[in-house]
Design an enzyme around this catalytic site. Sequence first.
Site, PDB file in Angstrom:
ATOM      1  N   HIS A 114       2.323   4.193   9.168  1.00  0.00           N
ATOM      2  CA  HIS A 114       2.488   2.889  10.051  1.00  0.00           C
ATOM      3  C   HIS A 114       2.196   3.206  11.529  1.00  0.00           C
ATOM      4  CE1 HIS A 114       4.492   0.687   6.659  1.00  0.00           C
ATOM      5  NE2 HIS A 114       3.175   0.761   6.532  1.00  0.00           N
ATOM      6  N   SER A 144      11.726   0.118  -0.199  1.00  0.00           N
ATOM      7  CA  SER A 144      11.958  -0.795  -1.312  1.00  0.00           C
ATOM      8  C   SER A 144      10.960  -0.886  -1.900  1.00  0.00           C
ATOM      9  CB  SER A 144      12.320  -1.975  -0.433  1.00  0.00           C
ATOM     10  OG  SER A 144      11.301  -2.438   0.435  1.00  0.00           O
TER      11      SER A 144
END
Length: 251
Positions: A120, A193
């Site tokens: 990212h 997650s």
Amino acid sequence: MIERIKKAADIIKNAKRITVLTGAGISKASGIPTFRDKNGLWRKYSIEEFATPQAFKENPKKVWQWYNQRKKLIKQAKPNKAHYALAELEELFKDGFALITQNIDNLHRLASNRRIYELHGNIFQTKCLVCDKVYLDEDVYEDEQLPPACRYCKSKKTRPNVVWFGESLDTSMIKKAMGLAATCDVFISIGTSGAVMPVAKLPQIAQYMGRYVVEFNADYSTISMFADDVIIGKAEETLPLLVSLIKRGRG
Ligand SMILES: [Zn+2]
């Protein structure tokens, strides 16, 4: 839990290639709020206001103000014991070790990991939209300096080198990450997650290829179903324990 960590350590100490995936959970103990926290930074603001190409197109200065604030906050953060444990792991496995991270906070680099794939981007990098240069930029700016001028061509058309919501990841980097998931002996997922694609695919690929997959997380996640073992706990406690057991096992 200790038994599971021992089992994981036994498998890992005999491995040659280790691929690690980290998410926001590993940086929590460093004081960096996770996206999905109740008190997380993203809860106080609407994501669409800052972390999208649309927001940037409409008001680059406002987006920069927000990232400038985040930079200031993240600059005060230090790597925690979980980051340092991964640096030790790289030391042990040398070129067999690869670290894929969703975090933009630079803490893995500060902890001395070297082979890092930042899916990212990195908040301490600025990208120029005119000359295309990406450069290290740790400065926190005064408001009137925003957007910061490119260090190379002086253009004010710059952006933080991070991937925004609605943008796709760098194709070559995601291919590399998939390759690392497919060819490792052990895949370790930490503090993520598994809610974001295509990152969530990585543990799936490793499992499909028959690799040992172990998850370290504060809670069960969508990744848990693809893991051979799930170790619930604080990464800053479980990872140092794992690494000390691996070191003992390797003599
Ligand atoms: Zn430039």
